[in-house]
Design a protein around this motif. Structure first.
Motif, mmCIF file in Angstrom:
data_model
loop_
_atom_site.group_PDB
_atom_site.id
_atom_site.type_symbol
_atom_site.label_atom_id
_atom_site.label_comp_id
_atom_site.label_asym_id
_atom_site.label_seq_id
_atom_site.Cartn_x
_atom_site.Cartn_y
_atom_site.Cartn_z
ATOM 1 N N ALA A 143 0.830 -1.206 0.000
ATOM 2 C CA ALA A 143 0.000 0.000 0.000
ATOM 3 C C ALA A 143 0.863 1.254 0.000
ATOM 4 C CB ALA A 143 -0.934 -0.007 1.205
ATOM 5 N N LYS A 144 1.953 1.227 0.749
ATOM 6 C CA LYS A 144 2.863 2.369 0.754
ATOM 7 C C LYS A 144 3.407 2.631 -0.653
ATOM 8 C CE LYS A 144 4.563 1.705 5.505
ATOM 9 N NZ LYS A 144 5.703 1.208 6.310
ATOM 10 N N LEU A 145 3.899 1.580 -1.293
ATOM 11 C CA LEU A 145 4.481 1.737 -2.630
ATOM 12 C C LEU A 145 3.458 2.256 -3.629
ATOM 13 C CD1 LEU A 145 6.651 -1.497 -2.704
ATOM 14 C CD2 LEU A 145 7.514 0.860 -2.801
ATOM 15 N N ALA A 146 2.222 1.785 -3.519
ATOM 16 C CA ALA A 146 1.175 2.259 -4.424
ATOM 17 C C ALA A 146 0.852 3.723 -4.160
ATOM 18 C CB ALA A 146 -0.074 1.401 -4.280
ATOM 19 N N THR A 147 0.729 4.084 -2.880
ATOM 20 C CA THR A 147 0.351 5.448 -2.511
ATOM 21 C C THR A 147 1.409 6.461 -2.920
ATOM 22 O OG1 THR A 147 -0.978 4.663 -0.654
ATOM 23 C CG2 THR A 147 -0.237 6.959 -0.576
ATOM 24 N N ILE A 148 2.679 6.112 -2.773
ATOM 25 C CA ILE A 148 3.750 7.060 -3.100
ATOM 26 C C ILE A 148 4.162 6.983 -4.565
ATOM 27 C CG2 ILE A 148 4.574 7.087 -0.724
ATOM 28 C CD1 ILE A 148 6.852 5.265 -1.477
ATOM 29 N N GLY A 149 3.460 6.153 -5.338
ATOM 30 C CA GLY A 149 3.636 6.147 -6.783
ATOM 31 C C GLY A 149 4.822 5.381 -7.312
ATOM 32 N N LEU A 150 5.419 4.500 -6.506
ATOM 33 C CA LEU A 150 6.610 3.776 -6.949
ATOM 34 C C LEU A 150 6.328 2.338 -7.397
ATOM 35 C CD1 LEU A 150 9.241 4.928 -4.289
ATOM 36 C CD2 LEU A 150 8.676 5.969 -6.496
ATOM 37 N N ALA A 151 5.145 1.833 -7.105
ATOM 38 C CA ALA A 151 4.833 0.430 -7.402
ATOM 39 C C ALA A 151 5.085 0.041 -8.860
ATOM 40 C CB ALA A 151 3.394 0.119 -7.004
ATOM 41 N N PRO A 152 4.731 0.896 -9.857
ATOM 42 C CA PRO A 152 4.947 0.489 -11.247
ATOM 43 C C PRO A 152 6.418 0.315 -11.638
ATOM 44 C CG PRO A 152 3.334 2.259 -11.112
ATOM 45 C CD PRO A 152 3.975 2.161 -9.770
ATOM 46 N N LEU A 153 7.324 0.836 -10.828
ATOM 47 C CA LEU A 153 8.758 0.768 -11.147
ATOM 48 C C LEU A 153 9.447 -0.425 -10.490
ATOM 49 C CD1 LEU A 153 9.620 4.566 -10.708
ATOM 50 C CD2 LEU A 153 9.258 3.329 -12.853
ATOM 51 N N ILE A 154 8.677 -1.245 -9.777
ATOM 52 C CA ILE A 154 9.264 -2.343 -8.996
ATOM 53 C C ILE A 154 8.747 -3.683 -9.503
ATOM 54 C CG2 ILE A 154 9.404 -3.344 -6.687
ATOM 55 C CD1 ILE A 154 9.161 -0.398 -5.660
ATOM 56 N N ASP A 155 9.671 -4.620 -9.695
ATOM 57 C CA ASP A 155 9.308 -5.939 -10.222
ATOM 58 C C ASP A 155 8.885 -6.915 -9.141
ATOM 59 O OD1 ASP A 155 10.063 -5.428 -13.050
ATOM 60 O OD2 ASP A 155 12.088 -5.245 -12.218
ATOM 61 N N VAL A 156 9.546 -6.868 -7.991
ATOM 62 C CA VAL A 156 9.294 -7.831 -6.918
ATOM 63 C C VAL A 156 9.277 -7.116 -5.576
ATOM 64 C CG1 VAL A 156 10.307 -9.750 -5.613
ATOM 65 C CG2 VAL A 156 10.270 -9.823 -8.116
ATOM 66 N N VAL A 157 8.267 -7.397 -4.768
ATOM 67 C CA VAL A 157 8.218 -6.909 -3.391
ATOM 68 C C VAL A 157 8.248 -8.125 -2.477
ATOM 69 C CG1 VAL A 157 6.936 -5.632 -1.651
ATOM 70 C CG2 VAL A 157 6.901 -4.859 -4.033
ATOM 71 N N ALA A 158 9.318 -8.266 -1.721
ATOM 72 C CA ALA A 158 9.476 -9.388 -0.798
ATOM 73 C C ALA A 158 9.356 -8.864 0.630
ATOM 74 C CB ALA A 158 10.831 -10.053 -1.006
ATOM 75 N N THR A 159 8.456 -9.456 1.401
ATOM 76 C CA THR A 159 8.216 -9.008 2.773
ATOM 77 C C THR A 159 8.448 -10.147 3.759
ATOM 78 O OG1 THR A 159 5.878 -9.632 2.923
ATOM 79 C CG2 THR A 159 6.380 -7.519 1.842
ATOM 80 N N THR A 160 8.521 -9.795 5.017
ATOM 81 C CA THR A 160 8.646 -10.791 6.074
ATOM 82 C C THR A 160 7.553 -11.843 5.964
ATOM 83 O OG1 THR A 160 9.714 -9.256 7.601
ATOM 84 C CG2 THR A 160 8.542 -11.111 8.582
ATOM 85 N N GLU A 161 6.339 -11.405 5.675
ATOM 86 C CA GLU A 161 5.210 -12.339 5.604
ATOM 87 C C GLU A 161 5.295 -13.252 4.397
ATOM 88 O OE1 GLU A 161 1.706 -9.942 7.993
ATOM 89 O OE2 GLU A 161 1.895 -9.630 5.831
ATOM 90 N N THR A 162 5.680 -12.722 3.238
ATOM 91 C CA THR A 162 5.741 -13.570 2.040
ATOM 92 C C THR A 162 6.917 -14.531 2.087
ATOM 93 O OG1 THR A 162 7.037 -11.931 0.790
ATOM 94 C CG2 THR A 162 4.626 -11.817 0.605
ATOM 95 N N LEU A 163 7.999 -14.124 2.727
ATOM 96 C CA LEU A 163 9.208 -14.948 2.761
ATOM 97 C C LEU A 163 9.216 -15.934 3.923
ATOM 98 C CD1 LEU A 163 11.906 -12.218 2.005
ATOM 99 C CD2 LEU A 163 10.974 -13.906 0.399
ATOM 100 N N GLY A 164 8.540 -15.574 5.001
ATOM 101 C CA GLY A 164 8.587 -16.417 6.186
ATOM 102 C C GLY A 164 9.850 -16.222 7.005
#
Length: 217
Positions: free
Chosen positions: A134-155
Protein backbone atom coordinates in the motif's frame (compact mmCIF):
# COMPACT_ATOMS: atom_id res chain seq x y z
CA UNK A 1 24.92 -5.87 -11.93
CA UNK A 2 21.64 -7.32 -13.16
CA UNK A 3 19.38 -6.26 -10.29
CA UNK A 4 19.06 -3.88 -7.40
CA UNK A 5 17.10 -4.50 -4.21
CA UNK A 6 16.01 -1.59 -2.05
CA UNK A 7 14.90 -1.50 1.55
CA UNK A 8 11.59 0.35 1.89
CA UNK A 9 11.13 2.18 5.21
CA UNK A 10 13.48 5.15 5.52
CA UNK A 11 15.09 4.22 2.19
CA UNK A 12 12.44 4.70 -0.51
CA UNK A 13 9.61 5.60 1.85
CA UNK A 14 10.02 8.33 4.48
CA UNK A 15 8.65 6.40 7.44
CA UNK A 16 10.16 8.61 10.13
CA UNK A 17 8.70 11.86 8.82
CA UNK A 18 5.33 10.22 8.17
CA UNK A 19 5.22 8.75 11.67
CA UNK A 20 6.11 12.06 13.33
CA UNK A 21 3.46 13.87 11.29
CA UNK A 22 0.93 11.26 12.34
CA UNK A 23 1.90 11.51 15.99
CA UNK A 24 1.67 15.31 16.13
CA UNK A 25 -1.95 15.13 14.95
CA UNK A 26 -3.00 12.01 16.83
CA UNK A 27 -1.66 12.73 20.32
CA UNK A 28 -3.75 15.94 20.77
CA UNK A 29 -6.84 13.95 19.77
CA UNK A 30 -6.20 11.85 22.89
CA UNK A 31 -6.43 15.00 24.99
CA UNK A 32 -2.67 15.29 25.51
CA UNK A 33 -0.53 18.30 24.66
CA UNK A 34 2.08 17.47 22.02
CA UNK A 35 5.74 17.49 23.02
CA UNK A 36 8.77 16.70 20.89
CA UNK A 37 10.03 14.57 23.79
CA UNK A 38 7.38 12.01 22.86
CA UNK A 39 9.05 11.23 19.53
CA UNK A 40 11.95 9.29 21.02
CA UNK A 41 9.58 7.43 23.35
CA UNK A 42 7.34 6.37 20.45
CA UNK A 43 10.16 5.12 18.24
CA UNK A 44 11.82 3.20 21.09
CA UNK A 45 8.53 1.47 21.86
CA UNK A 46 7.90 0.84 18.16
CA UNK A 47 11.28 -0.86 17.77
CA UNK A 48 10.77 -3.21 20.73
CA UNK A 49 7.24 -4.16 19.69
CA UNK A 50 8.10 -4.55 16.02
CA UNK A 51 11.06 -6.78 16.83
CA UNK A 52 8.73 -8.96 18.86
CA UNK A 53 6.59 -9.42 15.74
CA UNK A 54 9.61 -10.20 13.55
CA UNK A 55 10.69 -12.81 16.09
CA UNK A 56 7.23 -14.40 16.05
CA UNK A 57 6.37 -13.47 19.64
CA UNK A 58 3.48 -11.20 18.61
CA UNK A 59 1.10 -11.00 15.69
CA UNK A 60 1.28 -7.88 13.52
CA UNK A 61 -1.85 -6.52 15.17
CA UNK A 62 -0.49 -7.64 18.51
CA UNK A 63 2.60 -5.50 18.16
CA UNK A 64 0.36 -2.49 17.50
CA UNK A 65 -1.53 -3.20 20.72
CA UNK A 66 1.76 -3.62 22.56
CA UNK A 67 2.85 -0.20 21.36
CA UNK A 68 -0.25 1.39 22.84
CA UNK A 69 0.07 -0.56 26.08
CA UNK A 70 3.53 0.97 26.51
CA UNK A 71 2.85 4.44 25.04
CA UNK A 72 -0.50 5.35 26.62
CA UNK A 73 1.01 5.38 30.15
CA UNK A 74 3.70 7.76 28.84
CA UNK A 75 0.83 10.08 27.86
CA UNK A 76 -0.85 9.62 31.21
CA UNK A 77 -3.79 7.91 29.55
CA UNK A 78 -5.50 4.72 30.75
CA UNK A 79 -4.82 1.50 28.87
CA UNK A 80 -8.01 -0.24 27.70
CA UNK A 81 -8.36 -3.89 28.60
CA UNK A 82 -10.35 -4.74 25.48
CA UNK A 83 -8.41 -5.43 22.27
CA UNK A 84 -11.12 -3.85 20.15
CA UNK A 85 -10.71 -0.56 22.01
CA UNK A 86 -6.95 -0.67 21.61
CA UNK A 87 -7.40 -1.29 17.90
CA UNK A 88 -9.78 1.66 17.61
CA UNK A 89 -7.27 3.97 19.28
CA UNK A 90 -4.44 2.75 17.05
CA UNK A 91 -6.63 3.30 13.99
CA UNK A 92 -6.62 6.99 14.90
CA UNK A 93 -2.84 7.07 14.62
CA UNK A 94 -2.85 5.00 11.43
CA UNK A 95 -5.22 7.40 9.70
CA UNK A 96 -2.85 10.33 10.25
CA UNK A 97 0.22 8.21 9.47
CA UNK A 98 -1.22 7.06 6.14
CA UNK A 99 -2.29 10.59 5.23
CA UNK A 100 1.37 11.63 5.55
CA UNK A 101 2.91 8.86 3.42
CA UNK A 102 5.55 10.18 1.02
CA UNK A 103 8.56 8.98 -0.93
CA UNK A 104 11.97 10.53 -0.51
CA UNK A 105 12.70 12.95 -3.38
CA UNK A 106 15.60 10.78 -4.55
CA UNK A 107 13.56 7.55 -4.66
CA UNK A 108 11.94 7.82 -8.10
CA UNK A 109 15.14 9.08 -9.82
CA UNK A 110 17.05 6.11 -8.39
CA UNK A 111 14.45 3.62 -9.58
CA UNK A 112 14.40 5.21 -13.02
CA UNK A 113 18.20 5.01 -13.27
CA UNK A 114 18.10 1.35 -12.27
CA UNK A 115 15.50 0.55 -14.89
CA UNK A 116 17.40 2.51 -17.54
CA UNK A 117 20.39 0.29 -16.71
CA UNK A 118 18.26 -2.69 -17.66
CA UNK A 119 18.27 -3.98 -14.08
CA UNK A 120 15.50 -5.87 -12.37
CA UNK A 121 14.23 -3.91 -9.36
CA UNK A 122 13.14 -5.39 -6.05
CA UNK A 123 12.14 -4.29 -2.57
CA UNK A 124 13.05 -6.35 0.49
CA UNK A 125 11.34 -5.17 3.66
CA UNK A 126 10.81 -6.41 7.19
CA UNK A 127 7.16 -5.47 7.05
CA UNK A 128 3.64 -6.69 6.41
CA UNK A 129 2.69 -7.45 2.82
CA UNK A 130 -0.53 -5.44 2.69
CA UNK A 131 0.85 -2.30 4.30
CA UNK A 132 4.16 -2.26 2.46
CA UNK A 133 2.50 -2.71 -0.93
CA UNK A 134 0.00 0.00 0.00
CA UNK A 135 2.86 2.37 0.75
CA UNK A 136 4.48 1.74 -2.63
CA UNK A 137 1.18 2.26 -4.42
CA UNK A 138 0.35 5.45 -2.51
CA UNK A 139 3.75 7.06 -3.10
CA UNK A 140 3.64 6.15 -6.78
CA UNK A 141 6.61 3.78 -6.95
CA UNK A 142 4.83 0.43 -7.40
CA UNK A 143 4.95 0.49 -11.25
CA UNK A 144 8.76 0.77 -11.15
CA UNK A 145 9.26 -2.34 -9.00
CA UNK A 146 9.31 -5.94 -10.22
CA UNK A 147 9.29 -7.83 -6.92
CA UNK A 148 8.22 -6.91 -3.39
CA UNK A 149 9.48 -9.39 -0.80
CA UNK A 150 8.22 -9.01 2.77
CA UNK A 151 8.65 -10.79 6.07
CA UNK A 152 5.21 -12.34 5.60
CA UNK A 153 5.74 -13.57 2.04
CA UNK A 154 9.21 -14.95 2.76
CA UNK A 155 8.59 -16.42 6.19
CA UNK A 156 11.80 -14.84 7.44
CA UNK A 157 13.30 -11.40 8.00
CA UNK A 158 16.53 -9.58 7.36
CA UNK A 159 19.30 -10.38 8.30
CA UNK A 160 18.50 -14.07 7.72
CA UNK A 161 20.45 -15.08 4.56
CA UNK A 162 17.36 -16.71 3.07
CA UNK A 163 15.56 -13.34 2.95
CA UNK A 164 18.11 -11.98 0.47
CA UNK A 165 18.55 -15.26 -1.42
CA UNK A 166 14.80 -15.76 -1.87
CA UNK A 167 14.45 -12.19 -3.17
CA UNK A 168 17.18 -12.86 -5.72
CA UNK A 169 15.40 -16.02 -6.84
CA UNK A 170 12.17 -14.10 -7.30
CA UNK A 171 14.04 -11.55 -9.40
CA UNK A 172 15.65 -14.34 -11.45
CA UNK A 173 19.22 -13.24 -10.68
CA UNK A 174 22.22 -14.54 -8.80
CA UNK A 175 23.23 -12.88 -5.49
CA UNK A 176 26.62 -11.97 -6.99
CA UNK A 177 24.81 -9.98 -9.68
CA UNK A 178 22.61 -8.10 -7.20
CA UNK A 179 23.06 -4.82 -5.36
CA UNK A 180 21.28 -4.16 -2.05
CA UNK A 181 20.73 -0.59 -0.85
CA UNK A 182 19.29 0.48 2.48
CA UNK A 183 19.57 2.80 5.47
CA UNK A 184 20.18 0.10 8.09
CA UNK A 185 23.84 -0.92 8.03
CA UNK A 186 23.31 -4.21 9.87
CA UNK A 187 20.24 -5.38 7.95
CA UNK A 188 20.77 -3.88 4.51
CA UNK A 189 24.55 -4.02 4.21
CA UNK A 190 26.14 -6.59 6.50
CA UNK A 191 23.29 -9.08 6.13
CA UNK A 192 23.20 -8.71 2.35
CA UNK A 193 26.97 -9.06 1.99
CA UNK A 194 26.94 -12.18 4.15
CA UNK A 195 24.42 -13.67 1.68
CA UNK A 196 26.69 -12.92 -1.28
CA UNK A 197 25.17 -9.67 -2.55
CA UNK A 198 26.96 -6.39 -3.12
CA UNK A 199 25.57 -3.81 -0.70
CA UNK A 200 25.73 -0.05 -0.22
CA UNK A 201 24.75 1.96 2.84
CA UNK A 202 22.35 4.85 2.35
CA UNK A 203 23.64 7.44 4.83
CA UNK A 204 21.57 10.54 4.18
CA UNK A 205 23.18 12.29 7.16
CA UNK A 206 26.42 12.16 5.18
CA UNK A 207 24.74 13.61 2.11
CA UNK A 208 24.45 10.33 0.21
CA UNK A 209 21.50 9.92 -2.17
CA UNK A 210 19.93 6.84 -3.69
CA UNK A 211 20.67 8.01 -7.22
CA UNK A 212 24.37 8.36 -6.36
CA UNK A 213 24.54 4.81 -5.07
CA UNK A 214 22.80 3.39 -8.12
CA UNK A 215 24.98 5.35 -10.57
CA UNK A 216 28.14 4.55 -8.62
CA UNK A 217 27.49 0.88 -9.10
Amino acid sequence: MKAVVFDLDDTLFDHTTSAIAGLTKWVPELGVRWSDDLIAEWFAIERVSYDAWLEGRLTHQGQRRARLQAFLPVLGRPVPTEEAELDEIFDGYLAHYRASWAAFPDARPALEVARSNGWRVGVLTNGSTVQQNAKLATIGLAPLIDVVATTETLGCSKPAPEAYLATCRELGVQPADTLMIGDNFELDVLGARAAGLTAEHLDRAAGITLAQLVKAS
